[in-house]
Design a protein around this motif. Structure first.
Motif, PDB file in Angstrom:
ATOM      1  N   GLU A 242       3.850   0.763   5.263  1.00  0.00           N
ATOM      2  CA  GLU A 242       4.137   0.998   3.848  1.00  0.00           C
ATOM      3  C   GLU A 242       5.368   0.219   3.404  1.00  0.00           C
ATOM      4  N   PRO A 245       4.500  -4.314   4.716  1.00  0.00           N
ATOM      5  CA  PRO A 245       3.093  -4.690   4.919  1.00  0.00           C
ATOM      6  C   PRO A 245       2.896  -6.153   5.291  1.00  0.00           C
ATOM      7  N   LYS A 246       3.824  -7.007   4.906  1.00  0.00           N
ATOM      8  CA  LYS A 246       3.681  -8.438   5.193  1.00  0.00           C
ATOM      9  C   LYS A 246       4.307  -8.836   6.529  1.00  0.00           C
ATOM     10  N   THR A 445      -0.547   3.862   1.750  1.00  0.00           N
ATOM     11  CA  THR A 445      -1.604   2.879   1.515  1.00  0.00           C
ATOM     12  C   THR A 445      -1.323   1.524   2.155  1.00  0.00           C
ATOM     13  N   ALA A 446      -0.059   1.140   2.288  1.00  0.00           N
ATOM     14  CA  ALA A 446       0.317  -0.143   2.898  1.00  0.00           C
ATOM     15  C   ALA A 446      -0.446  -1.303   2.268  1.00  0.00           C
ATOM     16  N   ARG A 447      -0.428  -1.371   0.959  1.00  0.00           N
ATOM     17  CA  ARG A 447      -1.165  -2.431   0.271  1.00  0.00           C
ATOM     18  C   ARG A 447      -0.612  -3.804   0.649  1.00  0.00           C
ATOM     19  N   GLY A 448      -1.526  -4.717   0.939  1.00  0.00           N
ATOM     20  CA  GLY A 448      -1.146  -6.058   1.343  1.00  0.00           C
ATOM     21  C   GLY A 448      -1.079  -6.263   2.842  1.00  0.00           C
ATOM     22  N   GLN A 474      -6.843   6.327   3.732  1.00  0.00           N
ATOM     23  CA  GLN A 474      -5.690   6.127   2.852  1.00  0.00           C
ATOM     24  C   GLN A 474      -5.154   4.702   2.933  1.00  0.00           C
ATOM     25  N   LEU A 475      -5.056   4.161   4.141  1.00  0.00           N
ATOM     26  CA  LEU A 475      -4.553   2.805   4.312  1.00  0.00           C
ATOM     27  C   LEU A 475      -5.507   1.822   3.653  1.00  0.00           C
ATOM     28  N   SER A 476      -4.992   0.938   2.840  1.00  0.00           N
ATOM     29  CA  SER A 476      -5.861   0.017   2.102  1.00  0.00           C
ATOM     30  C   SER A 476      -6.653  -0.885   3.036  1.00  0.00           C
ATOM     31  N   SER A 477      -6.130  -1.123   4.239  1.00  0.00           N
ATOM     32  CA  SER A 477      -6.816  -1.970   5.220  1.00  0.00           C
ATOM     33  C   SER A 477      -7.138  -1.197   6.495  1.00  0.00           C
TER      34      SER A 477
END
Length: 522
Positions: A242, A245-246, A445-448, A474-477
């Protein structure tokens, strides 16, 4: 989670087929899976890039490794006590490294065994059991004690005898007088932590530990984090994702925690149900063994007999042949049973322990419980229990009324007769904690982030399978890898299907397809 059960270090002491329907390939800078590159990030930033100039001294510090037995190397690095004041006081984080065994090194893999409060130093020393030969060949194995734990500026609150007394408190109070005694013990625990570790307590939460993890990544020279977290380690990994993420190469989160649930009542109730499920699985296995202490071989009567054992220990402690003075009451008896439910390989010991307990001897159950709470033969403890409470109480909001715990315990006991009340009351010290939680529990969600593999075991006693499904969604990936098995966590516990899927992801950056299911071991 229980004051002791949640403190367990989730340590992991051939060929079957996966039911995968496909796979997800992660970006690998154009290289083939057979020859994976060093970790990189989409931004192309150097490994030592700090989130702010004020943190640059920590991100650019040099690690001075020194031999520390059996081929391992040890070191300590510095991090800010308070990331809001990076120019202020510093604390130390202890690291251990086992260099990669092969010549095609990819980078480092960082481990966390769970807890919170589990020692990553000790966990990494079991690297040959924790990781496959293929992973050991391609990665330096890195263990660390999170802030507040073990060899890293630890939280210390109670002496060994005081911990004996605290853990032995009646965790299922039957009347107002027993509730008062339990509350008095919980309040004393919190006050002792404030007195001995008050400066550290506001800064031992998982968000701070995740920031430490990014410093570790940088000083190791890895542009992207490769990480294996088990149990609570999945929460640490998800919080890292979170925040950064990158900065991820590959995360494996095994035995997942659902970050959206409040401990009281939801997490504690689900964990109690998980122990009940594991107990039933243990009994089904026990009935097939000649040494099973349940001759009727029926689940209902066997559960009733265990319930009566717990009630009996509450009235009259079991015999203790260890030579110490502890009374093997209901709490120690419950802990002994819980310990063995974490790992199916401990079930034969539990059969023996219960057979002895039914005859009035609780010695083996006590020795099992000592493993769970990390009590040493000389009566001293690691700081696992204290760190566990310190992290949980600052990570999550808890009720500030004893009556709320009492109501939740009553409800939990109805659906989880042997473990519900005990697990629910275990969080009571957080009512008195001197540092309040920093925010509500919420989904992460840890988007990206690139694909993150979440591993769930269908009959996991400590982190129910439903939590793995929730975290993966929940985690976007998030990518869910399921195992039809027993015990806490799945990787390197006997399933070739799980091991192969995780290894392929860690080494070649190819994640299994979301929803992959690994069959039961036969």
């Amino acid at each position: 989670m229980s004051r002791a059960a949640a403190a367990l270090v989730a340590a992991t002491l051939v060929m079957t087929g996966c039911s995968a329907k496909g796979e997800t390939r992660l970006p690998a800078d154009g290289a083939s899976p057979s020859d994976p590159p060093a970790a990189t990030t989409p931004t192309g930033e150097p490994a030592t890039a700090a989130p702010s100039p004020a943190l640059a001294p920590f991100y650019t510090q040099k690690v001075r490794w020194a031999p520390c037995k059996d081929g391992f190397q040890c070191a300590k690095i510095e991090v800010p006590l308070d990331y809001g004041d990076p120019g202020g006081e510093r604390i130390q984080i202890a690291l251990i490294k086992l260099p990669a065994t092969g010549k095609q090194r990819i980078g480092s893999i960082v481990l966390n065994p769970g807890g919170p409060g589990g020692s990553g130093i000790e966990y990494a020393r079991a690297a040959t059991s924790v990781l496959s030969p293929g992973v050991l060949s391609r990665f330096d194995t890195i263990g660390f004690d999170p802030r507040g734990v073990g060899q890293s500026t630890p939280v210390r609150c109670l002496t060994g005898p005081e911990l004996d007394e605290f853990i032995g408190l009646d965790g299922t109070p039957d009347d107002p007088a027993e509730v008062k005694l339990l509350a008095r013990g919980a309040e004393h625990f919190a006050a002792a932590c404030q007195a001995k570790a008050g400066k550290l307590l506001p800064h031992v939460g998982t968000a701070d530990a995740a920031r430490d993890l990014d410093v570790i990544r940088a000083v190791l020279g890895d542009q992207g984090l490769t990480y294996l977290g088990k149990s609570y380690g999945t929460y640490l990994g998800a919080v890292y994702a979170e925040l950064f993420p990158k900065k991820i190469r590959a995360l494996v989160l095994d035995g997942a925690i659902d970050p959206s649930l409040a401990p009281v009542p939801y997490v504690n109730a689900a964990q109690a149900r998980g122990f009940e499920t594991a107990l039933r699985a243990f009994l089904a296995d026990c009935f097939t063994a000649s040494s099973c202490p349940f001759p009727e071989k029926k689940t209902g009567p066997a559960l009733d007999r265990i319930s009566e054992l717990l009630r009996s220990a509450d009235r009259q402690p079991l015999r203790n042949k260890t030579g110490d003075q502890r009374k093997i009451d209901e709490s120690w008896t419950t802990l002994g049973i819980v310990t063995a439910l974490y790992d199916k390989r401990s079930w034969p010991v539990l059969r023996t322990a219960l057979a002895q307990a039914f005859k009035g001897d609780g010695t083996t159950l006590l020795r099992l419980a000592d493993v769970l709470v990390d009590r040493r033969p000389d009566g001293s403890y690691s700081n696992q229990t204290e760190a566990n409470m310190a992290v949980n109480c600052v990570d999550h909001p808890y009720p500030n009324r004893t009556s709320a715990y009492e109501d939740a315990a009553r409800k939990a006991q109805q659906e989880s007769p042997r473990f519900g009340a005990y697990v629910m009351w275990g969080s009571l010290p957080c009512e008195y904690w001197p540092v309040k939680a920093k925010g509500p529990d919420k989904p992460l969600t840890a988007r990206g982030a690139p694909p993150i593999v979440v591993v769930g075991t269908l009959r996991d006693p400590a982190t129910p399978y439903e939590w793995a499904k929730a975290l993966a969604s929940q985690l976007s990936s998030g990518v869910l890898l399921s195992f039809d098995g027993d015990g806490h966590t799945a990787y390197r516990t006997g399933s070739a299907c799980v091991d192969e899927a995780v290894d392929r992801y860690l080494i070649s950056l190819i994640a299994p397809r979301d929803g992959t299911k690994c069959p039961k071991i036969t």
